[in-house]
Design a protein around this motif. Structure first.
Motif, PDB file in Angstrom:
ATOM      1  N   PHE A 116       0.965  -1.462  -0.309  1.00 14.90           N
ATOM      2  CA  PHE A 116       0.021  -0.445   0.524  1.00 14.90           C
ATOM      3  C   PHE A 116       0.693   1.145   0.347  1.00 14.90           C
ATOM      4  O   PHE A 116       0.581   2.538  -0.859  1.00 14.90           O
ATOM      5  N   THR A 117       1.714   1.550   0.979  1.00 15.09           N
ATOM      6  CA  THR A 117       3.304   2.360   0.633  1.00 15.09           C
ATOM      7  C   THR A 117       3.679   2.976  -1.075  1.00 15.09           C
ATOM      8  O   THR A 117       3.465   3.790  -0.549  1.00 15.09           O
ATOM      9  N   GLY A 122       0.886   4.847  -2.366  1.00 23.41           N
ATOM     10  CA  GLY A 122       0.786   5.943  -1.948  1.00 23.41           C
ATOM     11  C   GLY A 122       1.527   7.298  -1.809  1.00 23.41           C
ATOM     12  O   GLY A 122       1.746   7.862  -2.290  1.00 23.41           O
ATOM     13  N   TYR A 138       3.612   6.946  -4.420  1.00 18.20           N
ATOM     14  CA  TYR A 138       3.323   7.004  -6.410  1.00 18.20           C
ATOM     15  C   TYR A 138       2.693   9.025  -5.819  1.00 18.20           C
ATOM     16  O   TYR A 138       3.148   9.777  -6.526  1.00 18.20           O
ATOM     17  N   LEU A 139       1.573   7.962  -5.537  1.00 18.49           N
ATOM     18  CA  LEU A 139       0.384   9.731  -5.555  1.00 18.49           C
ATOM     19  C   LEU A 139       0.462  10.738  -5.186  1.00 18.49           C
ATOM     20  O   LEU A 139       0.638  11.424  -5.531  1.00 18.49           O
ATOM     21  N   LEU A 140       1.043  10.462  -3.517  1.00 18.14           N
ATOM     22  CA  LEU A 140       2.016  11.619  -2.646  1.00 18.14           C
ATOM     23  C   LEU A 140       3.043  12.130  -3.606  1.00 18.14           C
ATOM     24  O   LEU A 140       3.192  13.485  -3.192  1.00 18.14           O
ATOM     25  N   THR A 169       3.346   6.842   4.868  1.00 17.26           N
ATOM     26  CA  THR A 169       3.284   7.611   3.517  1.00 17.26           C
ATOM     27  C   THR A 169       3.067   9.791   4.573  1.00 17.26           C
ATOM     28  O   THR A 169       3.933  10.695   3.867  1.00 17.26           O
ATOM     29  N   TYR A 170       1.784   9.399   5.057  1.00 11.31           N
ATOM     30  CA  TYR A 170       1.980  10.917   6.057  1.00 11.31           C
ATOM     31  C   TYR A 170       3.025  11.167   6.880  1.00 11.31           C
ATOM     32  O   TYR A 170       3.482  13.042   6.628  1.00 11.31           O
ATOM     33  N   ALA A 204       0.734   1.305   5.899  1.00  9.98           N
ATOM     34  CA  ALA A 204       1.075   1.953   4.833  1.00  9.98           C
ATOM     35  C   ALA A 204       0.792   3.485   4.760  1.00  9.98           C
ATOM     36  O   ALA A 204       1.811   4.906   4.571  1.00  9.98           O
ATOM     37  N   LEU A 205      -0.640   3.870   5.508  1.00 14.28           N
ATOM     38  CA  LEU A 205      -0.962   5.385   5.313  1.00 14.28           C
ATOM     39  C   LEU A 205      -0.170   5.999   6.484  1.00 14.28           C
ATOM     40  O   LEU A 205       0.385   7.479   6.377  1.00 14.28           O
ATOM     41  N   TYR A 240       5.518  12.263   4.426  1.00 16.12           N
ATOM     42  CA  TYR A 240       4.723  13.921   4.675  1.00 16.12           C
ATOM     43  C   TYR A 240       4.792  14.679   5.537  1.00 16.12           C
ATOM     44  O   TYR A 240       5.520  16.265   5.243  1.00 16.12           O
TER      45      TYR A 240
END
Length: 300
Positions: A113-114, A117, A119-121, A178-179, A174-175, A182
């Motif tokens: 999932f990461t 994520g 890739y998107l972020l 990724t966050y 994963a959330l 950020y």
């Protein structure tokens, strides 16, 4: 130290440092998971750990690191919420399934999932060789979980719930990975993020653990529980701090994948300390996980 770390972001030196940090996080995260899943109730163990690292973080927050910028407060609020949900799911998962069954599933779904994520972020991409490495690593992780599920699992009646919770926990791994990446990139000083993270992250689980302890008919002695909390409180900042710093220095997805060699360390810890069986097939699957991590690194 801070200036040097910031100066190597995005460089080859930063890449090598991120590799070392991700592998260190892998070993320490396996230790951390075993501390929570060990002899004490997972909810109590996590509460003790969080209380200890909250206390440890307070002097750093107020006397060592710079004050966060104004834009960091909503980021900290989101980070806090994500981690609270993750920890509730993790503790619930550990109460439903054996450590060597649920831990590989959590750690296997997390990096998958990461990668998406990241890739998107952050617009991160992987080479074809690295995707091969991810497939090999995940094959080893899920193969290990399936093997454990077939041959080692004792909680048959809660198996489906444990696996479902493990996948959901992996999604939150994963959330938060990724966050958090950020968040640690959003502040000028990465140690400001780390210090504040461990202080605000430690508030909820001690309250839940205290309420659970009071309701128990046979309450465990607090001394050994708090010793475990102290050890976990020392391991957590090193483990989570290492992976957060790795995601600032280099690719988020790559660091997340390399961290999941923690499954190998978890199996070894399960064998040595939790008395869970390790045979030649499990060793082969662990070698597959390590091979996948090597391919990811070499293909970058």
């Amino acid at each position: 130290m801070t200036e040097w770390l910031i100066s190597i972001e995005g460089t080859e030196t930063g890449h090598q440092a991120a590799l070392v940090l991700a592998l260190m996080a892998a070993l320490l995260h396996a230790v951390f998971g075993a501390l929570q899943k060990g002899r004490h109730d997972p909810w109590l163990a996590r509460g003790a750990i969080d209380f200890c690292y909250l206390i440890m973080a307070i002097p750093f927050v107020f006397f060592v690191v710079p004050w966060p910028e104004a834009h960091m407060w909503p980021i900290f609020a989101a980070v806090w919420l994500i981690h609270v949900i993750y920890k509730l799911l993790q503790a619930w998962t550990y109460t439903k399934g054996a450590y060597t069954v649920v831990y590989p599933v959590v750690r296997g779904t997390g990096p998958l999932f990461t990668v998406f994520g990241a890739y998107l972020l952050f617009g991160e991409t992987f080479s074809a060789t690295q995707w091969v490495g991810i497939v090999v690593l995940l094959a080893g992780i899920f193969g290990l979980a399936v093997y454990n599920m077939i041959f080692l699992i004792s909680e048959r009646d809660t198996l489906h719930a444990a696996l479902g919770l493990a996948v959901l926990t992996g999604l939150f791994v994963a959330l938060y990975t990724t966050y958090d990446a950020y968040g640690i990139r959003a502040t000028a000083n990465p140690f400001t993020f780390l210090a504040w993270f461990f202080m605000i992250d430690g508030f909820v689980m001690p309250i839940i653990a205290s309420a659970r302890w009071w309701r128990m008919a046979d309450r465990p002695t607090l001394g050994p529980l708090m010793v475990r909390g102290l050890v976990g409180g020392l391991v957590a900042p090193l483990s989570f701090g290492a992976i957060m710093m790795a995601t600032r220095l280099d690719k988020v997805g790559e660091a997340a994948v390399l961290r999941e060699t923690s499954t190998v360390f978890a199996a070894i810890i399960g064998w040595l300390f939790l008395k869970e069986t390790v045979g030649p097939r499990r060793i082969a699957l662990m070698a597959l996980i390590a091979l996948g991590a090597v391919i990811v690194e070499m293909g970058g």
